[in-house]
Design a protein around this motif. Structure first.
Motif, PDB file in Angstrom:
ATOM      1  N   ASP A  16      23.207  39.826  26.148  1.00  0.00           N
ATOM      2  CA  ASP A  16      23.021  38.456  25.686  1.00  0.00           C
ATOM      3  C   ASP A  16      24.377  37.775  25.501  1.00  0.00           C
ATOM      4  OD1 ASP A  16      23.268  38.323  22.259  1.00  0.00           O
ATOM      5  OD2 ASP A  16      23.362  40.227  23.315  1.00  0.00           O
ATOM      6  N   PRO A  17      24.412  36.450  25.444  1.00  0.00           N
ATOM      7  CA  PRO A  17      25.697  35.733  25.369  1.00  0.00           C
ATOM      8  C   PRO A  17      26.524  36.004  24.109  1.00  0.00           C
ATOM      9  CG  PRO A  17      23.930  34.228  25.964  1.00  0.00           C
ATOM     10  CD  PRO A  17      23.295  35.533  25.639  1.00  0.00           C
ATOM     11  N   ARG A  18      25.876  36.173  22.951  1.00  0.00           N
ATOM     12  CA  ARG A  18      26.638  36.296  21.705  1.00  0.00           C
ATOM     13  C   ARG A  18      27.106  37.728  21.439  1.00  0.00           C
ATOM     14  NH1 ARG A  18      24.352  34.640  15.787  1.00  0.00           N
ATOM     15  NH2 ARG A  18      24.659  32.484  16.409  1.00  0.00           N
ATOM     16  N   PHE A  19      26.199  38.707  21.554  1.00  0.00           N
ATOM     17  CA  PHE A  19      26.525  40.080  21.177  1.00  0.00           C
ATOM     18  C   PHE A  19      26.809  40.993  22.373  1.00  0.00           C
ATOM     19  CE2 PHE A  19      23.669  38.512  17.773  1.00  0.00           C
ATOM     20  CZ  PHE A  19      24.569  38.548  16.728  1.00  0.00           C
ATOM     21  N   LYS A  20      26.488  40.540  23.579  1.00  0.00           N
ATOM     22  CA  LYS A  20      26.692  41.318  24.816  1.00  0.00           C
ATOM     23  C   LYS A  20      25.909  42.641  24.783  1.00  0.00           C
ATOM     24  CE  LYS A  20      29.941  38.422  26.201  1.00  0.00           C
ATOM     25  NZ  LYS A  20      29.376  37.103  26.155  1.00  0.00           N
ATOM     26  N   ARG A  21      24.689  42.589  24.216  1.00  0.00           N
ATOM     27  CA  ARG A  21      23.853  43.785  24.123  1.00  0.00           C
ATOM     28  C   ARG A  21      22.584  43.600  24.934  1.00  0.00           C
ATOM     29  NH1 ARG A  21      23.716  46.282  18.218  1.00  0.00           N
ATOM     30  NH2 ARG A  21      21.785  46.979  19.168  1.00  0.00           N
ATOM     31  N   VAL A  22      22.206  44.659  25.648  1.00  0.00           N
ATOM     32  CA  VAL A  22      21.039  44.604  26.533  1.00  0.00           C
ATOM     33  C   VAL A  22      19.746  44.551  25.721  1.00  0.00           C
ATOM     34  CG1 VAL A  22      19.779  45.851  28.324  1.00  0.00           C
ATOM     35  CG2 VAL A  22      22.262  45.771  28.388  1.00  0.00           C
ATOM     36  N   ASP A  23      19.665  45.289  24.606  1.00  0.00           N
ATOM     37  CA  ASP A  23      18.420  45.304  23.839  1.00  0.00           C
ATOM     38  C   ASP A  23      18.115  43.938  23.231  1.00  0.00           C
ATOM     39  OD1 ASP A  23      20.612  45.635  22.128  1.00  0.00           O
ATOM     40  OD2 ASP A  23      19.435  46.713  20.619  1.00  0.00           O
ATOM     41  N   ILE A  24      19.133  43.205  22.833  1.00  0.00           N
ATOM     42  CA  ILE A  24      18.904  41.862  22.295  1.00  0.00           C
ATOM     43  C   ILE A  24      18.515  40.906  23.424  1.00  0.00           C
ATOM     44  CG2 ILE A  24      19.987  39.910  21.106  1.00  0.00           C
ATOM     45  CD1 ILE A  24      21.538  41.951  19.471  1.00  0.00           C
ATOM     46  N   ALA A  25      19.088  41.108  24.621  1.00  0.00           N
ATOM     47  CA  ALA A  25      18.692  40.295  25.776  1.00  0.00           C
ATOM     48  C   ALA A  25      17.216  40.531  26.099  1.00  0.00           C
ATOM     49  CB  ALA A  25      19.564  40.618  26.977  1.00  0.00           C
ATOM     50  N   LYS A  26      16.766  41.769  26.010  1.00  0.00           N
ATOM     51  CA  LYS A  26      15.346  42.073  26.239  1.00  0.00           C
ATOM     52  C   LYS A  26      14.481  41.427  25.170  1.00  0.00           C
ATOM     53  CE  LYS A  26      15.843  46.426  28.695  1.00  0.00           C
ATOM     54  NZ  LYS A  26      15.480  47.841  28.746  1.00  0.00           N
ATOM     55  N   PHE A  27      14.946  41.454  23.931  1.00  0.00           N
ATOM     56  CA  PHE A  27      14.217  40.830  22.824  1.00  0.00           C
ATOM     57  C   PHE A  27      14.070  39.327  23.068  1.00  0.00           C
ATOM     58  CE2 PHE A  27      13.964  39.566  18.224  1.00  0.00           C
ATOM     59  CZ  PHE A  27      12.794  40.243  17.933  1.00  0.00           C
ATOM     60  N   ILE A  28      15.145  38.698  23.513  1.00  0.00           N
ATOM     61  CA  ILE A  28      15.109  37.267  23.831  1.00  0.00           C
ATOM     62  C   ILE A  28      14.129  37.005  24.966  1.00  0.00           C
ATOM     63  CG2 ILE A  28      16.467  35.370  24.825  1.00  0.00           C
ATOM     64  CD1 ILE A  28      18.870  36.498  23.195  1.00  0.00           C
ATOM     65  N   ASN A  29      14.145  37.863  25.985  1.00  0.00           N
ATOM     66  CA  ASN A  29      13.234  37.686  27.115  1.00  0.00           C
ATOM     67  C   ASN A  29      11.772  37.824  26.692  1.00  0.00           C
ATOM     68  OD1 ASN A  29      15.340  37.246  28.865  1.00  0.00           O
ATOM     69  ND2 ASN A  29      15.369  39.333  29.654  1.00  0.00           N
ATOM     70  N   LYS A  30      11.488  38.696  25.731  1.00  0.00           N
ATOM     71  CA  LYS A  30      10.113  38.851  25.268  1.00  0.00           C
ATOM     72  C   LYS A  30       9.660  37.650  24.436  1.00  0.00           C
ATOM     73  CE  LYS A  30      10.050  43.885  25.218  1.00  0.00           C
ATOM     74  NZ  LYS A  30       9.581  43.980  26.563  1.00  0.00           N
ATOM     75  N   GLY A  35       9.682  30.135  30.544  1.00  0.00           N
ATOM     76  CA  GLY A  35      11.007  30.121  31.139  1.00  0.00           C
ATOM     77  C   GLY A  35      12.080  29.425  30.326  1.00  0.00           C
ATOM     78  N   LYS A  36      11.803  29.120  29.068  1.00  0.00           N
ATOM     79  CA  LYS A  36      12.776  28.399  28.238  1.00  0.00           C
ATOM     80  C   LYS A  36      13.668  29.395  27.500  1.00  0.00           C
ATOM     81  CE  LYS A  36       9.989  24.322  27.800  1.00  0.00           C
ATOM     82  NZ  LYS A  36       9.577  23.231  26.917  1.00  0.00           N
ATOM     83  N   LYS A  37      14.643  29.912  28.231  1.00  0.00           N
ATOM     84  CA  LYS A  37      15.510  30.956  27.674  1.00  0.00           C
ATOM     85  C   LYS A  37      16.454  30.408  26.605  1.00  0.00           C
ATOM     86  CE  LYS A  37      17.682  35.081  29.153  1.00  0.00           C
ATOM     87  NZ  LYS A  37      17.634  35.975  30.271  1.00  0.00           N
ATOM     88  N   ALA A  38      16.975  29.216  26.807  1.00  0.00           N
ATOM     89  CA  ALA A  38      17.897  28.637  25.831  1.00  0.00           C
ATOM     90  C   ALA A  38      17.198  28.449  24.479  1.00  0.00           C
ATOM     91  CB  ALA A  38      18.447  27.311  26.329  1.00  0.00           C
ATOM     92  N   THR A  39      15.936  28.052  24.513  1.00  0.00           N
ATOM     93  CA  THR A  39      15.173  27.891  23.284  1.00  0.00           C
ATOM     94  C   THR A  39      14.970  29.242  22.604  1.00  0.00           C
ATOM     95  OG1 THR A  39      14.016  26.022  24.275  1.00  0.00           O
ATOM     96  CG2 THR A  39      13.022  26.994  22.315  1.00  0.00           C
ATOM     97  N   ALA A  40      14.626  30.268  23.395  1.00  0.00           N
ATOM     98  CA  ALA A  40      14.427  31.611  22.847  1.00  0.00           C
ATOM     99  C   ALA A  40      15.719  32.144  22.237  1.00  0.00           C
ATOM    100  CB  ALA A  40      13.914  32.549  23.930  1.00  0.00           C
ATOM    101  N   GLU A  41      16.853  31.922  22.922  1.00  0.00           N
ATOM    102  CA  GLU A  41      18.140  32.357  22.383  1.00  0.00           C
ATOM    103  C   GLU A  41      18.430  31.665  21.054  1.00  0.00           C
ATOM    104  OE1 GLU A  41      21.056  31.518  25.368  1.00  0.00           O
ATOM    105  OE2 GLU A  41      20.570  33.310  26.526  1.00  0.00           O
ATOM    106  N   ALA A  42      18.172  30.366  20.990  1.00  0.00           N
ATOM    107  CA  ALA A  42      18.423  29.619  19.760  1.00  0.00           C
ATOM    108  C   ALA A  42      17.556  30.157  18.616  1.00  0.00           C
ATOM    109  CB  ALA A  42      18.152  28.133  19.976  1.00  0.00           C
TER     110      ALA A  42
END
Length: 133
Positions: A16-30, A35-42
């Motif tokens: 993910d952009p902030r922590f550079k961790r794959v598990d958090i990127a997967k959490f964001i994707n879930k 398709g609103k990834k920026a909203t999920a990240e926020a």
């Protein structure tokens, strides 16, 4: 047509952009809907900020402890033996543990009403890390 096992290549997920961790990127994707990834990240980063503010601990530690506490150790799978289907307890694979834990936390946060999703997610993660949720 042969019914052999077909090897499916796993996609490489970047951190993910902030922590550079794959598990958090997967959490964001879930969490992501339509398709609103920026909203999920926020939403996720907002929840992490709320966790850090409420608990005075590192939000990543709370997140890891919550996933560890929620993840299952065993699950039952049907097994056909002599025409009857028995429920056999089986150890859960690590990737499935992670998937189920994330899914359950997100489902619980979405079920809560009255507050923003970030607040609900933060509360669920805090409760899961304290083993109260």
């Amino acid at each position: 047509m042969a019914r052999g096992k077909l090897k499916i290549k796993k996609r490489k997920i970047e951190g993910d952009p902030r922590f550079k961790r794959v598990d958090i990127a997967k959490f964001i994707n879930k969490i992501m809907l339509r398709g609103k990834k920026a909203t999920a990240e926020a939403l996720v980063y907002g929840a992490f900020d709320i966790i850090a503010e409420k608990t005075k601990k590192d939000s990543l530690e709370v997140y890891e402890k919550a996933l560890k506490n929620v993840s299952p150790v065993l699950e039952v799978r049907p097994r056909r033996i002599g025409g009857a289907a028995y429920q056999i307890p089986v150890e859960v694979a690590p990737k499935r543990k992670q998937h189920l834990a994330m899914k359950w936390i997100i489902t619980a946060a979405r079920a809560k009403k009255g507050k923003s999703f970030s607040q609900n997610l933060a509360e669920e993660l805090i409760d899961a890390s304290n083993e109260t949720g």
